[in-house]
Motif scaffolding. Sequence first.
Motif, short mmCIF file in Angstrom:
data_model
loop_
_atom_site.label_atom_id
_atom_site.label_comp_id
_atom_site.label_asym_id
_atom_site.label_seq_id
_atom_site.Cartn_x
_atom_site.Cartn_y
_atom_site.Cartn_z
N GLN A 6 0.74 -0.74 0.06
CA GLN A 6 -0.02 0.20 -0.70
C GLN A 6 1.17 0.95 0.08
O GLN A 6 1.72 1.41 0.79
CB GLN A 6 -1.12 -0.31 1.11
CG GLN A 6 -2.12 -1.11 1.32
CD GLN A 6 -2.92 -0.93 2.19
OE1 GLN A 6 -2.22 -1.53 3.36
NE2 GLN A 6 -3.52 -0.36 2.78
N ALA A 7 0.92 1.48 -1.28
CA ALA A 7 1.64 3.01 -1.43
C ALA A 7 1.15 3.98 -0.88
O ALA A 7 2.55 4.46 -0.43
CB ALA A 7 2.27 3.31 -2.88
N GLN A 8 0.56 4.39 -0.25
CA GLN A 8 0.14 5.59 0.46
C GLN A 8 -0.09 5.61 2.12
O GLN A 8 -0.57 4.76 2.04
CB GLN A 8 -1.46 5.65 -0.03
CG GLN A 8 -1.75 5.87 -1.53
CD GLN A 8 -3.22 5.72 -2.20
OE1 GLN A 8 -3.92 3.82 -1.77
NE2 GLN A 8 -3.58 6.71 -2.83
N THR A 9 0.38 6.09 2.10
CA THR A 9 0.77 6.31 4.15
C THR A 9 -0.20 6.90 4.33
O THR A 9 -0.67 6.28 5.17
CB THR A 9 2.21 6.92 4.04
OG1 THR A 9 3.22 5.70 3.87
CG2 THR A 9 2.13 6.70 5.69
N GLU A 10 -0.55 8.14 4.04
CA GLU A 10 -1.08 9.00 4.55
C GLU A 10 -2.59 9.44 3.24
O GLU A 10 -1.60 10.24 2.85
CB GLU A 10 -0.52 9.39 5.32
CG GLU A 10 -1.87 11.04 6.19
CD GLU A 10 -1.74 11.09 7.51
OE1 GLU A 10 -0.43 10.87 8.18
OE2 GLU A 10 -1.40 12.74 7.34
N ILE A 11 -3.37 9.83 3.38
CA ILE A 11 -4.42 10.66 2.77
C ILE A 11 -4.97 11.53 3.73
O ILE A 11 -5.96 11.06 4.18
CB ILE A 11 -5.40 9.70 1.44
CG1 ILE A 11 -4.49 8.99 1.41
CG2 ILE A 11 -6.52 10.16 0.50
CD1 ILE A 11 -5.21 7.54 -0.19
N LEU A 21 -8.12 3.55 -2.31
CA LEU A 21 -7.36 3.53 -1.48
C LEU A 21 -6.81 2.55 -2.17
O LEU A 21 -6.91 1.91 -3.01
CB LEU A 21 -7.35 2.94 -0.68
CG LEU A 21 -8.15 4.39 0.41
CD1 LEU A 21 -8.22 2.93 1.55
CD2 LEU A 21 -7.62 4.93 1.44
N ASP A 22 -4.69 2.58 -2.48
CA ASP A 22 -4.52 1.70 -3.84
C ASP A 22 -4.19 0.80 -3.06
O ASP A 22 -3.62 0.64 -2.44
CB ASP A 22 -3.43 2.50 -4.69
CG ASP A 22 -3.75 3.50 -5.00
OD1 ASP A 22 -2.95 3.99 -6.02
OD2 ASP A 22 -4.70 3.35 -6.09
N SER A 73 -2.31 -6.93 -11.06
CA SER A 73 -2.09 -7.76 -9.56
C SER A 73 -2.76 -6.73 -8.66
O SER A 73 -1.95 -6.22 -7.89
CB SER A 73 -0.95 -7.66 -9.05
OG SER A 73 -0.43 -8.75 -9.81
N SER A 74 -3.74 -5.54 -8.64
CA SER A 74 -4.17 -4.88 -8.45
C SER A 74 -5.64 -4.79 -7.52
O SER A 74 -6.39 -5.28 -8.10
CB SER A 74 -4.34 -3.31 -8.80
OG SER A 74 -4.78 -2.99 -9.88
N PHE A 107 -1.14 -8.47 5.51
CA PHE A 107 -1.64 -7.06 5.40
C PHE A 107 -0.50 -5.85 4.82
O PHE A 107 0.49 -6.38 4.63
CB PHE A 107 -1.91 -6.95 6.77
CG PHE A 107 -2.93 -7.83 7.05
CD1 PHE A 107 -2.98 -8.86 8.48
CD2 PHE A 107 -3.78 -6.85 7.53
CE1 PHE A 107 -4.38 -8.94 8.41
CE2 PHE A 107 -5.45 -7.77 8.19
CZ PHE A 107 -5.77 -8.49 8.37
N GLY A 108 -0.92 -5.33 3.69
CA GLY A 108 -0.18 -4.28 3.61
C GLY A 108 0.46 -3.41 5.13
O GLY A 108 -0.12 -3.56 6.28
#
Lengths: 117, 116
Positions: A6-11, A21-22, A73-74, A107-108
Amino acid sequence: AQKVTQAQTEISVVEKEDVTLDCVYETRDTTYYLFWYKQPPSGELVFLIRRNSFDEQNEISGRYSWNFQKSTSSFNFTITASQVVDSAVYFCALSEGFTGGGNKLTFGTGTQLKVEL
Amino acid sequence: EPEVTQTPSHQVTQMGQEVILHCVPISNHLYFYWYRQILGQKVEFLVSFYNNEISEKSEIFDDQFSVERPDGSNFTLKIRSTKLEDSAMYFCASSELGGGASNEQFFGPGTRLTVL
Protein backbone atom coordinates in the motif's frame (compact mmCIF):
# COMPACT_ATOMS: atom_id res chain seq x y z
CA ALA A 1 5.77 -15.73 -0.85
CA GLN A 2 2.85 -13.36 -0.63
CA LYS A 3 3.21 -9.64 -0.31
CA VAL A 4 0.88 -6.65 -0.17
CA THR A 5 1.95 -3.10 -0.91
CA GLN A 6 0.00 0.00 0.00
CA ALA A 7 2.08 2.85 -1.32
CA GLN A 8 -0.13 5.59 0.11
CA THR A 9 0.83 6.19 3.71
CA GLU A 10 -1.67 8.94 4.39
CA ILE A 11 -4.49 10.59 2.45
CA SER A 12 -6.42 13.67 3.47
CA VAL A 13 -9.68 14.63 1.82
CA VAL A 14 -12.52 16.98 2.47
CA GLU A 15 -15.87 15.49 3.34
CA LYS A 16 -17.95 14.41 0.34
CA GLU A 17 -14.93 13.87 -1.84
CA ASP A 18 -14.36 10.45 -3.37
CA VAL A 19 -11.17 8.71 -2.36
CA THR A 20 -9.39 5.66 -3.78
CA LEU A 21 -7.01 3.56 -1.74
CA ASP A 22 -4.45 1.62 -3.74
CA CYS A 23 -3.32 -1.95 -3.13
CA VAL A 24 -0.87 -4.05 -5.12
CA TYR A 25 -0.28 -7.67 -4.26
CA GLU A 26 2.13 -10.46 -5.11
CA THR A 27 1.39 -14.15 -4.99
CA ARG A 28 2.41 -17.31 -6.80
CA ASP A 29 -0.95 -18.98 -6.24
CA THR A 30 -3.64 -18.98 -8.88
CA THR A 31 -6.32 -19.15 -6.20
CA TYR A 32 -6.23 -16.43 -3.60
CA TYR A 33 -8.45 -14.01 -1.73
CA LEU A 34 -8.17 -10.28 -1.24
CA PHE A 35 -9.65 -8.30 1.63
CA TRP A 36 -10.02 -4.79 2.89
CA TYR A 37 -10.17 -4.11 6.61
CA LYS A 38 -10.78 -0.84 8.41
CA GLN A 39 -9.11 0.10 11.68
CA PRO A 40 -10.79 3.12 13.28
CA PRO A 41 -9.06 5.09 16.07
CA SER A 42 -10.61 2.73 18.62
CA GLY A 43 -8.25 0.04 17.29
CA GLU A 44 -10.43 -2.87 16.24
CA LEU A 45 -10.17 -4.42 12.79
CA VAL A 46 -13.40 -4.37 10.83
CA PHE A 47 -13.89 -6.60 7.79
CA LEU A 48 -15.15 -4.65 4.78
CA ILE A 49 -14.95 -6.71 1.62
CA ARG A 50 -13.54 -9.92 0.14
CA ARG A 51 -12.76 -10.83 -3.44
CA ASN A 52 -11.81 -14.19 -4.96
CA SER A 53 -9.07 -14.43 -7.55
CA PHE A 54 -11.35 -16.11 -10.05
CA ASP A 55 -13.94 -13.34 -9.97
CA GLU A 56 -12.78 -10.05 -11.38
CA GLN A 57 -16.22 -8.51 -11.45
CA ASN A 58 -16.12 -5.16 -9.74
CA GLU A 59 -18.94 -4.26 -7.44
CA ILE A 60 -20.44 -1.46 -5.50
CA SER A 61 -21.75 -1.83 -2.00
CA GLY A 62 -23.27 1.36 -0.69
CA ARG A 63 -20.52 3.97 -0.69
CA TYR A 64 -17.81 1.34 -1.15
CA SER A 65 -16.60 -0.01 -4.46
CA TRP A 66 -13.55 -1.92 -5.54
CA ASN A 67 -11.57 -2.42 -8.68
CA PHE A 68 -9.84 -5.79 -8.94
CA GLN A 69 -7.46 -6.19 -11.88
CA LYS A 70 -5.42 -9.38 -12.09
CA SER A 71 -3.42 -8.03 -15.03
CA THR A 72 -1.87 -5.39 -12.80
CA SER A 73 -2.21 -7.31 -9.49
CA SER A 74 -4.19 -4.47 -8.03
CA PHE A 75 -7.17 -4.36 -5.70
CA ASN A 76 -8.13 -0.74 -5.22
CA PHE A 77 -10.86 0.43 -2.90
CA THR A 78 -12.97 3.54 -3.37
CA ILE A 79 -15.12 5.38 -0.89
CA THR A 80 -17.67 7.64 -2.53
CA ALA A 81 -18.82 10.83 -0.82
CA SER A 82 -16.46 10.37 2.12
CA GLN A 83 -17.59 11.19 5.64
CA VAL A 84 -15.69 12.10 8.78
CA VAL A 85 -16.57 8.68 10.23
CA ASP A 86 -14.57 7.10 7.42
CA SER A 87 -11.39 8.40 9.03
CA ALA A 88 -9.36 5.31 9.86
CA VAL A 89 -6.45 3.19 8.75
CA TYR A 90 -7.39 0.92 5.88
CA PHE A 91 -5.55 -2.35 5.38
CA CYS A 92 -5.48 -4.46 2.27
CA ALA A 93 -4.83 -8.14 2.92
CA LEU A 94 -4.18 -11.31 0.93
CA SER A 95 -4.62 -14.97 1.68
CA GLU A 96 -3.52 -17.74 -0.61
CA GLY A 97 -5.45 -20.83 -1.64
CA PHE A 98 -6.86 -23.12 0.96
CA THR A 99 -4.15 -25.15 2.67
CA GLY A 100 -6.38 -27.28 4.84
CA GLY A 101 -5.54 -25.61 8.08
CA GLY A 102 -6.78 -22.11 7.50
CA ASN A 103 -5.40 -19.21 5.57
CA LYS A 104 -3.14 -16.65 7.11
CA LEU A 105 -3.69 -13.06 6.10
CA THR A 106 -0.78 -11.01 4.85
CA PHE A 107 -1.49 -7.35 5.45
CA GLY A 108 -0.20 -4.25 3.76
CA THR A 109 1.22 -1.42 5.82
CA GLY A 110 -2.08 0.44 5.77
CA THR A 111 -3.26 3.81 4.52
CA GLN A 112 -4.30 6.43 7.03
CA LEU A 113 -7.38 8.21 5.69
CA LYS A 114 -8.32 11.55 7.22
CA VAL A 115 -11.62 13.05 6.22
CA GLU A 116 -12.02 16.67 7.26
CA LEU A 117 -15.01 18.97 7.31
CA GLU B 1 -24.51 -10.38 15.92
CA PRO B 2 -21.86 -12.88 17.06
CA GLU B 3 -18.43 -11.46 17.66
CA VAL B 4 -14.96 -12.44 18.79
CA THR B 5 -14.18 -11.31 22.31
CA GLN B 6 -10.80 -10.85 23.95
CA THR B 7 -9.69 -10.32 27.53
CA PRO B 8 -8.09 -8.41 29.03
CA SER B 9 -8.26 -5.28 26.91
CA HIS B 10 -4.96 -4.11 28.34
CA GLN B 11 -2.26 -6.13 30.10
CA VAL B 12 0.81 -4.61 31.72
CA THR B 13 3.59 -6.97 32.75
CA GLN B 14 7.22 -6.97 33.76
CA MET B 15 9.87 -8.28 31.42
CA GLY B 16 10.41 -11.99 31.95
CA GLN B 17 6.91 -12.66 33.24
CA GLU B 18 4.44 -15.03 31.61
CA VAL B 19 1.20 -13.70 30.17
CA ILE B 20 -1.86 -15.45 28.86
CA LEU B 21 -4.17 -13.67 26.46
CA HIS B 22 -7.71 -14.93 26.18
CA CYS B 23 -10.05 -15.11 23.22
CA VAL B 24 -13.52 -16.48 22.67
CA PRO B 25 -14.03 -17.04 18.93
CA ILE B 26 -17.38 -17.02 17.20
CA SER B 27 -19.11 -20.22 18.23
CA ASN B 28 -19.54 -21.99 14.89
CA HIS B 29 -16.11 -21.06 13.58
CA LEU B 30 -13.50 -23.74 13.07
CA TYR B 31 -10.32 -21.80 12.34
CA PHE B 32 -8.56 -19.61 14.82
CA TYR B 33 -5.71 -17.14 14.49
CA TRP B 34 -3.49 -14.82 16.43
CA TYR B 35 -1.97 -11.67 14.94
CA ARG B 36 -0.02 -8.85 16.47
CA GLN B 37 0.39 -5.19 15.61
CA ILE B 38 3.28 -3.22 17.00
CA LEU B 39 2.20 0.38 17.49
CA GLY B 40 1.97 2.22 14.18
CA GLN B 41 2.93 -0.81 12.13
CA LYS B 42 1.12 -3.39 10.07
CA VAL B 43 -0.72 -6.40 11.35
CA GLU B 44 1.45 -9.53 11.38
CA PHE B 45 0.36 -13.16 11.39
CA LEU B 46 1.51 -15.27 14.32
CA VAL B 47 -0.29 -18.61 14.19
CA SER B 48 -3.31 -20.46 12.86
CA PHE B 49 -5.06 -23.28 14.68
CA TYR B 50 -7.45 -25.91 13.39
CA ASN B 51 -8.67 -29.24 14.65
CA ASN B 52 -6.83 -28.78 17.94
CA GLU B 53 -3.44 -28.24 16.46
CA ILE B 54 -1.29 -25.53 14.98
CA SER B 55 -1.69 -25.48 11.21
CA GLU B 56 0.78 -22.73 10.43
CA LYS B 57 3.05 -20.39 12.35
CA SER B 58 5.24 -17.48 11.42
CA GLU B 59 8.88 -16.96 12.28
CA ILE B 60 7.75 -14.57 15.01
CA PHE B 61 6.02 -17.46 16.78
CA ASP B 62 9.08 -18.94 18.44
CA ASP B 63 9.39 -21.25 21.43
CA GLN B 64 8.27 -18.61 23.89
CA PHE B 65 4.80 -18.61 22.34
CA SER B 66 2.15 -21.29 22.64
CA VAL B 67 -1.55 -21.57 21.90
CA GLU B 68 -4.22 -23.71 23.41
CA ARG B 69 -7.91 -24.38 23.14
CA PRO B 70 -8.54 -25.60 26.67
CA ASP B 71 -12.27 -26.08 26.22
CA GLY B 72 -14.88 -25.74 23.51
CA SER B 73 -14.95 -21.97 23.57
CA ASN B 74 -11.67 -20.40 24.64
CA PHE B 75 -8.51 -19.92 22.60
CA THR B 76 -5.44 -18.68 24.43
CA LEU B 77 -2.04 -17.28 23.53
CA LYS B 78 0.70 -17.71 26.09
CA ILE B 79 3.96 -15.81 26.07
CA ARG B 80 6.31 -17.61 28.44
CA SER B 81 8.91 -14.97 29.19
CA THR B 82 7.95 -11.58 27.87
CA LYS B 83 10.44 -9.21 26.30
CA LEU B 84 10.19 -5.50 25.72
CA GLU B 85 9.68 -6.10 21.99
CA ASP B 86 6.58 -8.18 22.70
CA SER B 87 4.74 -4.96 23.48
CA ALA B 88 2.01 -4.79 20.86
CA MET B 89 -1.69 -5.17 20.21
CA TYR B 90 -2.59 -8.82 19.92
CA PHE B 91 -5.61 -9.71 17.84
CA CYS B 92 -7.48 -12.97 17.87
CA ALA B 93 -9.50 -13.89 14.78
CA SER B 94 -11.72 -16.72 13.68
CA SER B 95 -13.25 -17.90 10.44
CA GLU B 96 -15.98 -20.31 9.63
CA LEU B 97 -13.97 -22.02 6.94
CA GLY B 98 -10.35 -22.02 5.91
CA GLY B 99 -10.96 -21.35 2.27
CA GLY B 100 -13.81 -20.76 -0.13
CA ALA B 101 -16.94 -18.78 0.39
CA SER B 102 -16.75 -18.12 4.12
CA ASN B 103 -13.11 -17.63 4.85
CA GLU B 104 -13.23 -14.03 5.97
CA GLN B 105 -11.64 -13.65 9.35
CA PHE B 106 -13.43 -11.75 12.06
CA PHE B 107 -11.22 -10.04 14.55
CA GLY B 108 -11.61 -9.41 18.23
CA PRO B 109 -11.04 -5.93 19.70
CA GLY B 110 -7.48 -6.80 20.65
CA THR B 111 -5.42 -6.96 23.83
CA ARG B 112 -2.83 -4.26 24.26
CA LEU B 113 0.22 -5.82 25.91
CA THR B 114 2.73 -3.51 27.52
CA VAL B 115 5.99 -5.02 28.74
CA LEU B 116 7.96 -2.88 31.16
